[in-house]
Design a protein around this motif. Sequence first.
Motif, PDB file in Angstrom:
ATOM      1  N   GLU A 680       0.824  -1.205   0.000  1.00  0.00           N
ATOM      2  CA  GLU A 680       0.000   0.000   0.000  1.00  0.00           C
ATOM      3  C   GLU A 680       0.857   1.254   0.000  1.00  0.00           C
ATOM      4  OE1 GLU A 680      -3.289   0.203   2.700  1.00  0.00           O
ATOM      5  OE2 GLU A 680      -3.506  -1.969   2.775  1.00  0.00           O
ATOM      6  N   GLY A 681       1.981   1.219   0.750  1.00  0.00           N
ATOM      7  CA  GLY A 681       2.873   2.375   0.779  1.00  0.00           C
ATOM      8  C   GLY A 681       3.503   2.649  -0.567  1.00  0.00           C
ATOM      9  N   ALA A 682       3.896   1.582  -1.276  1.00  0.00           N
ATOM     10  CA  ALA A 682       4.500   1.749  -2.600  1.00  0.00           C
ATOM     11  C   ALA A 682       3.503   2.339  -3.584  1.00  0.00           C
ATOM     12  CB  ALA A 682       5.030   0.408  -3.102  1.00  0.00           C
ATOM     13  N   ARG A 683       2.291   1.846  -3.555  1.00  0.00           N
ATOM     14  CA  ARG A 683       1.269   2.373  -4.463  1.00  0.00           C
ATOM     15  C   ARG A 683       0.961   3.835  -4.157  1.00  0.00           C
ATOM     16  NH1 ARG A 683      -2.449  -3.093  -4.294  1.00  0.00           N
ATOM     17  NH2 ARG A 683      -1.703  -4.013  -6.256  1.00  0.00           N
ATOM     18  N   ALA A 684       0.892   4.171  -2.882  1.00  0.00           N
ATOM     19  CA  ALA A 684       0.620   5.562  -2.513  1.00  0.00           C
ATOM     20  C   ALA A 684       1.753   6.478  -2.964  1.00  0.00           C
ATOM     21  CB  ALA A 684       0.417   5.664  -1.006  1.00  0.00           C
ATOM     22  N   ALA A 685       2.985   6.017  -2.842  1.00  0.00           N
ATOM     23  CA  ALA A 685       4.127   6.826  -3.283  1.00  0.00           C
ATOM     24  C   ALA A 685       4.064   7.074  -4.784  1.00  0.00           C
ATOM     25  CB  ALA A 685       5.430   6.135  -2.909  1.00  0.00           C
ATOM     26  N   ALA A 686       3.729   6.036  -5.551  1.00  0.00           N
ATOM     27  CA  ALA A 686       3.622   6.198  -7.001  1.00  0.00           C
ATOM     28  C   ALA A 686       2.518   7.192  -7.352  1.00  0.00           C
ATOM     29  CB  ALA A 686       3.362   4.851  -7.659  1.00  0.00           C
ATOM     30  N   ASP A 687       1.410   7.140  -6.618  1.00  0.00           N
ATOM     31  CA  ASP A 687       0.309   8.067  -6.889  1.00  0.00           C
ATOM     32  C   ASP A 687       0.682   9.508  -6.559  1.00  0.00           C
ATOM     33  OD1 ASP A 687      -1.282   5.970  -7.723  1.00  0.00           O
ATOM     34  OD2 ASP A 687      -2.301   5.749  -5.785  1.00  0.00           O
ATOM     35  N   ALA A 688       1.574   9.684  -5.577  1.00  0.00           N
ATOM     36  CA  ALA A 688       1.906  11.039  -5.109  1.00  0.00           C
ATOM     37  C   ALA A 688       2.944  11.737  -5.972  1.00  0.00           C
ATOM     38  CB  ALA A 688       2.396  10.973  -3.661  1.00  0.00           C
ATOM     39  N   MET A 689       3.701  10.994  -6.783  1.00  0.00           N
ATOM     40  CA  MET A 689       4.728  11.605  -7.636  1.00  0.00           C
ATOM     41  C   MET A 689       4.159  11.832  -9.034  1.00  0.00           C
ATOM     42  SD  MET A 689       8.216   9.645  -6.362  1.00  0.00           S
ATOM     43  CE  MET A 689       7.471   8.010  -6.190  1.00  0.00           C
ATOM     44  N   PRO A 690       4.379  13.012  -9.577  1.00  0.00           N
ATOM     45  CA  PRO A 690       3.681  13.376 -10.821  1.00  0.00           C
ATOM     46  C   PRO A 690       4.040  12.537 -12.032  1.00  0.00           C
ATOM     47  CG  PRO A 690       5.319  15.038 -10.224  1.00  0.00           C
ATOM     48  CD  PRO A 690       5.188  14.121  -9.053  1.00  0.00           C
ATOM     49  N   HIS A 691       5.230  11.949 -12.085  1.00  0.00           N
ATOM     50  CA  HIS A 691       5.649  11.201 -13.268  1.00  0.00           C
ATOM     51  C   HIS A 691       6.015   9.760 -12.897  1.00  0.00           C
ATOM     52  CE1 HIS A 691       5.668  15.005 -15.380  1.00  0.00           C
ATOM     53  NE2 HIS A 691       6.458  15.518 -14.443  1.00  0.00           N
ATOM     54  N   ALA A 692       5.247   9.200 -11.989  1.00  0.00           N
ATOM     55  CA  ALA A 692       5.563   7.866 -11.479  1.00  0.00           C
ATOM     56  C   ALA A 692       4.469   6.865 -11.849  1.00  0.00           C
ATOM     57  CB  ALA A 692       5.734   7.901  -9.961  1.00  0.00           C
ATOM     58  N   ARG A 693       4.882   5.617 -11.943  1.00  0.00           N
ATOM     59  CA  ARG A 693       3.932   4.516 -12.099  1.00  0.00           C
ATOM     60  C   ARG A 693       4.381   3.359 -11.203  1.00  0.00           C
ATOM     61  NH1 ARG A 693       5.917   0.617 -15.874  1.00  0.00           N
ATOM     62  NH2 ARG A 693       7.731   1.361 -17.056  1.00  0.00           N
ATOM     63  N   HIS A 694       3.441   2.506 -10.922  1.00  0.00           N
ATOM     64  CA  HIS A 694       3.721   1.373 -10.033  1.00  0.00           C
ATOM     65  C   HIS A 694       3.794   0.088 -10.838  1.00  0.00           C
ATOM     66  CE1 HIS A 694       2.504  -1.871  -7.100  1.00  0.00           C
ATOM     67  NE2 HIS A 694       3.453  -1.269  -6.417  1.00  0.00           N
ATOM     68  N   HIS A 695       4.752  -0.775 -10.469  1.00  0.00           N
ATOM     69  CA  HIS A 695       4.877  -2.077 -11.135  1.00  0.00           C
ATOM     70  C   HIS A 695       4.877  -3.168 -10.065  1.00  0.00           C
ATOM     71  CE1 HIS A 695       6.101  -4.871 -14.364  1.00  0.00           C
ATOM     72  NE2 HIS A 695       6.711  -5.501 -13.380  1.00  0.00           N
TER      73      HIS A 695
END
Length: 721
Positions: A680-695
């Motif tokens: 959940e923390g990794a997904r939230a971090a990806a959502d919070a950064m403007p040019h990020a995606r989660h894998h």
Amino acid sequence: MSPAAPASATDPVSGAVAHAFRRDWGQLVATLIGLTGDWDLAEECAQDAFASALERWPRDGVPDRPGAWLTTTARRRAIDRLRRETVGAAKLRELARLRAADGDGAAGDPGEPGGTSAGAVPDDRLRLMFTCCHPALALESRVALTLRTLAGLSTAEIARAFLVPEQTMSKRLVRAKRKIRDAGIPYRVPPAHLLAERTGALLAVLYLLFNEGYAATRGDDLIRQGLCDEAIRLGRLLARLMPAEPEVEGLVALMLLHDARRAARLDGAGELVLLEEQDRTRWDGDEIAEGIHLLETALRRGHAGPYQVQAAIAACHTGAARAADTDWPQIAVLYGQLVRLAPSPVVELNRAVAVAMARGPAAGLALVEELDARGELSGYHLLPATRADLLRRMGRRAEAADAYRSALDLATGGVERRYLARRLAETASDIFRAPGVRAGPPRSSVGRTQLFTTTRGAASMNTVTSADGTTIAYDRAGEGPAIIFVVGAFNERSTCAALADALRSRFTVITYDRRGRGDSGDTSPYAVDREVDDVEALIAAAGGAASVFGYSSGAILSMMAAARGLAITNLALYEPPFIVTDGAPRPSADTADRIARLVESGRRGDAVELFQTELVGLPAAVVAQFRRSPMWPALERIAHTLVYDATICGDGSLPTGLAASVKVPTLVISGDRTAPVLLEGARAAADAMPHARHHLLAGQGHDIDAAATAPVLAGFLSGVR
């Protein structure tokens, strides 16, 4: 009142009362029920007798025949209670009439538990068991009632044996007693032509009684030998009463073959020893021989049942001179047969273990995962314990540690909890010994006392000077665009050696020792900005620009470097440990300061322990075991650097302002088998950064598997989505 064994104490009197409870409770209650016909009154008077013993024996001394003293005291208490009641006289007259009609006047001395009747009933306890197992009662009630009245198990203990809430079991017991009273169920051994219909539940009683002694559901002692002996004694008695019943012989054989290993199941310190590690010379050869003889006799009758199959499985174990000689394929086949004869989720779990031993842990884990998904064993500690062991054998240490924690939360027996805590400590120490990256199959145990690996392949060690004059050591290997690896707590540059080796054919890979560890220097006072300066110096050494890959707390540090505007072309983060889950435990805001104070006062071990409990999330009992491991001194040597990682992590909150400042293309990676809070923390971090995606990496946990991670990382760095 729930029967409960008097608390053990160091004085001889308390010890004598506790011993008498374990030995005589069942006989005492059975005798009182036979005298009064009132189940609740029998339990209450038996409990009163033990309370009187605790009061009078310290003054008068322990009697020569404690069982006789307890029975006489309880019987007098019961008679007094009946006489005081308004219907007491009628009850006594009816009791006398019933005893005369049943011929019970020839019974053995009721003042001595263990006395036998000269009539048809050989044992009060057997009479009680058959009464409890009357077909008018539900099967679960039959078993539970006997365990309560005969073995003295509390309602909570029986509830754990049945995997049901304590309140549910309490209601079940009340209903069973009411049914016996209202239906007028006779207190006797049934005639021969009715014995068969009572046998199934009676065998279940004996086996649960044995199991409670073999692996106690509560307390510090794993083995309650008195219960095992009682179950075997009553089983032999039943075999004499029903000489042509193969399942009775099969059950007695099963109990004997298990009990034969009793002396080898605990070590000198009273800790659990697994079957494969037991000293087989300590097994009881006489019990094994008797068990094998009974099993062969039962099988010759040509009516194989569940207890005979289980005894055959036990015989496969006792027949192997060494653990390596165990015929696991045959055991797996037998468990398959047992699933058909007596289907239950516990049997399926045991079959999964046998399949894992016969075909490999992956095959067993698949069965365990299917069983877990059905939810039928939720709350059963051996399910996560089995899953943990299989994951550990497969090298998936972080997932194994999580499963051991789940098992530890559910286990109630002291010995089993200590065993699980040791396993968790060993697994956690494996994570810290070879942290971060798995290159392939699990490593051998050779050299495991070393904290860090030192092989660097074709990499060459270099140094660079940071802004504050600190020397930073790094390895450089490969050709192509540069990528810098930033590791987390308890790690040095060798952590990422396998991943670096997988990428160096396409990239220039730089791995470095963060300040204060490995070959790098350090400068006080610590500040996160100084660590960001270190990354900047490495980027300059790489040619002025580089991609950055951060792992765990190193991922947060990498985000800080990117937010400050360093020349980072691409940012990859593996499971930054942000905590966004509601209600999840998180470190306190002053954890870093507390670690620093412990280090400054010379309590480096306590500093490591504080980090592991508050930031890693290990239970205190596990860390206590971990402190005795041979690699603990190596952790203490780098305890001062834990202040740095604790400072970087803070209280675990995701700093949204920091995340919004990361303007470079970012890939946040996590494994689908990692702890839910990390995912959940990794997904939230990806959502919070403007040019990020989660894998999401399939089949991975918090450890980095080089073979699984390298292709994803290479694709991201090359612009491939």
